[in-house]
Design an enzyme around this catalytic site. Structure first.
Site, short mmCIF file in Angstrom:
data_model
loop_
_atom_site.label_atom_id
_atom_site.label_comp_id
_atom_site.label_asym_id
_atom_site.label_seq_id
_atom_site.Cartn_x
_atom_site.Cartn_y
_atom_site.Cartn_z
N TYR A 44 45.25 66.79 -4.91
CA TYR A 44 45.22 65.75 -5.90
C TYR A 44 44.23 64.78 -5.52
O TYR A 44 44.09 63.66 -6.59
CB TYR A 44 46.85 65.27 -5.98
CG TYR A 44 47.81 66.48 -6.51
CD1 TYR A 44 47.54 66.88 -7.82
CD2 TYR A 44 48.70 66.89 -5.68
CE1 TYR A 44 48.49 67.92 -8.03
CE2 TYR A 44 49.50 67.75 -6.27
CZ TYR A 44 49.53 68.35 -7.31
OH TYR A 44 50.03 69.32 -7.88
N ASP A 92 49.26 48.42 -7.19
CA ASP A 92 49.43 48.52 -8.79
C ASP A 92 48.43 49.21 -9.39
O ASP A 92 48.48 49.12 -10.59
CB ASP A 92 49.82 46.92 -9.30
CG ASP A 92 48.51 46.09 -8.96
OD1 ASP A 92 47.51 46.48 -8.40
OD2 ASP A 92 48.75 45.05 -9.45
N THR A 123 44.13 45.53 -3.41
CA THR A 123 43.21 44.79 -2.79
C THR A 123 41.78 45.42 -3.00
O THR A 123 41.71 46.76 -2.68
CB THR A 123 43.42 44.92 -0.96
OG1 THR A 123 44.76 44.71 -0.93
CG2 THR A 123 42.48 43.74 -0.47
N ASP A 205 18.34 85.54 -17.97
CA ASP A 205 19.07 85.44 -16.49
C ASP A 205 18.79 86.99 -16.11
O ASP A 205 19.37 87.74 -15.91
CB ASP A 205 20.70 85.57 -16.78
CG ASP A 205 21.62 85.74 -15.65
OD1 ASP A 205 21.06 85.56 -14.69
OD2 ASP A 205 22.82 86.15 -16.04
C1 SPV Z 1 27.09 83.90 -14.02
O1 SPV Z 1 27.81 83.10 -14.38
O2 SPV Z 1 25.80 83.82 -14.08
C2 SPV Z 1 27.65 85.39 -13.77
C3 SPV Z 1 28.91 85.72 -14.47
O3 SPV Z 1 27.05 86.24 -13.07
S1 SPV Z 1 28.56 86.48 -15.81
O4 SPV Z 1 27.57 85.88 -16.54
O5 SPV Z 1 29.70 86.90 -16.69
O6 SPV Z 1 27.88 87.92 -15.37
MG MG Z 2 25.14 85.52 -12.68
#
Ligand code: SPV
Ligand code: MG
Length: 432
Positions: A44, A92, A123, A205
């Site tokens: 928390y 507070d 404070t 990617d």
């Molecule tokens: C990412 O977030 O790059 C991952 C997870 O590797 S996924 O996109 O599901 O492969």
């Molecule tokens: Mg990835």
């Protein structure tokens, strides 16, 4: 009989503001100081930088404190039931925001027990601000943040992890707290996703965004946050390169790296078998894990093996055999990925894996099976949940809508009402 005044502290350092509360409490009777336990402090507030024992000793050393005890939940019911304090004393500064839920809980508990809440004006002076900043600074240092994921695993039922791609999303992960069903919730850790990091740069990617660039993203996030970081390192590349990266990541204060058992030109897992992707051999990937574990210099860091068998439709048995081999090679945890709409295959894997390796943490990424709840994941032994791309996916349509509106209307007025004023965004940004 002498009355009891109780005040709970969630701090590593006692400063003038705390002493002011203790002085005020002393006026009402015998002062019992509560020390919030590590688990609740982590969940928390922020990570303690000194041990619970030292925090107790720190309060016992205060002249106005008669006794120091541990408060083991952020809410006060149990303390009020067992201690029956006549007064609870607090600054507070908890009347607004999520902390008001705790205040309400105290009021309700005291209403039942017949005690009274005393609120002391908060404070705020430059020296207190400096002390706060120093604690935060300490928390950003590599040696303090690196081990935080391992500690969290021992403290929370599931480590809630959110994707971050830059300083601003890092601040969202760091500072977003919600009050929900009488409790408070925040994220525990941050995921530097290869998908989102690449997408933010307008690139696919496919391990095209190189490690130097990924490290730059990590550094931007680290500069403004304290929560532990898990890096998505794709395949980790060549073993000879991966061991270098492990050194660098440890030195920077990253808590864990996840490497996936694919080889060659990596494609994003969410494409599954729609694109050509090659899984590494069990032997070669085990060698990669072993080499990384050998290279690792601290006990804090975690190397997490990600299994792509379910993504590539190789079946549960293959996934379990690989998990066995990777744990044997030294993996600190296993990530099991799936792109099914339902969590069944992840649950089947988790149930079978945990029967044999109850102490090895499991990681799940419920992007495609997003209906799964954290409680269900916990019930199947998952220890870390990664919400891997939801911030990027929410930001992009909002930005596209704005771009289209401006183009259509040849001005910004039409979209303005939907936009957040900048001063509300920069409330997240700390000034130095
Ligand atoms: C990412 O977030 O790059 C991952 C997870 O590797 S996924 O996109 O599901 O492969
Ligand atoms: Mg990835």
């Amino acid at each position: 009989m002498q009355k009891t005044a109780y005040a709970c502290f969630c701090t590593d350092i006692i400063h003038d503001g705390h002493r002011n509360i203790l002085r005020e409490a002393k006026k009402y009777g015998r002062v019992v100081a509560g020390v919030l336990c590590d688990r609740e402090m982590v969940r928390y507030n922020r990570f303690p930088t000194v041990s619970l024992e030292d925090r107790i000793a720190m309060l016992e050393a205060e002249p106005d404190v008669d006794e120091a005890i541990v408060q083991d939940t952020i809410f006060y019911d149990r303390i009020v039931e067992t201690l029956h304090p006549d007064f609870i004393v607090h600054g507070d500064n908890w009347r607004g925001g999520p902390e008001s839920a705790i205040r309400q809980n105290v009021l309700d508990a005291l209403h039942k027990s017949g005690g009274e809440l005393i609120e002391v004006p908060y404070t705020f002076n430059p020296s207190i601000k400096k002390i706060d900043e120093r604690v935060r600074e300490k928390l950003t240092m590599p040696e303090f943040r690196r081990g935080r994921l391992k500690k969290l695993l021992a403290l929370v039922p599931i480590v809630k992890t959110i994707e971050v791609t830059n300083g601003l999303t890092g601040l969202l992960a760091e500072k977003t707290v919600v009050e929900h069903a009488g409790g408070l919730d925040q994220f525990d850790a941050m995921w530097i996703s290869s998908l989102c990091d690449s997408t933010a740069k307008g690139k696919p990617d496919i391990e095209l965004v190189d490690m130097s660039s990924r490290l730059r993203t990590i550094d931007d996030v680290m500069d403004v946050t304290t929560k532990p970081i898990i890096l998505d390192a794709d395949t980790g590349g060549l073993i000879e390169h991966f061991v270098y990266h492990v050194h660098t990541l440890e030195r920077m204060g990253v808590s864990a790296v996840i490497v996936e058992d694919k080889t060659g030109l990596k494609k994003n897992s969410l494409f599954g078998t729609e694109v050509e992707q090659t899984q590494d051999t069990m032997e070669h990937f085990s060698e990669k894990i072993r080499a990384a574990k050998d290279a690792q210099r601290t006990d804090d860091f975690m190397i997490i093996a990600r299994i792509e068998s379910l993504i590539l439709e190789k079946g549960l048995e293959d996934a379990l055999a690989r998990a066995e081999a990777y744990v044997h090679a030294g993996a600190d945890a296993i990530m099991i990925h799936s792109r099914k709409k339902e969590p069944n295959e992840v649950f089947a894997f988790a149930d079978a894996f945990k029967k044999v390796h109850s102490d090895t943490p499991l990681v799940a990424v419920p992007t495609s099976y997003s209906s799964v709840t954290e409680a269900e994941l916990i019930a199947h032994g998952i220890n870390i949940v990664i919400y891997a791309n939801q911030l990027t996916r929410s930001a992009f349509p909002a930005m596209e809508r704005t771009a289209k509106s401006i183009l259509s209307h040849h001005r910004a007025k039409e979209i303005d009402a939907e936009l957040m004023p900048f001063k509300e965004i920069i409330r997240l940004i700390d000034d130095i």
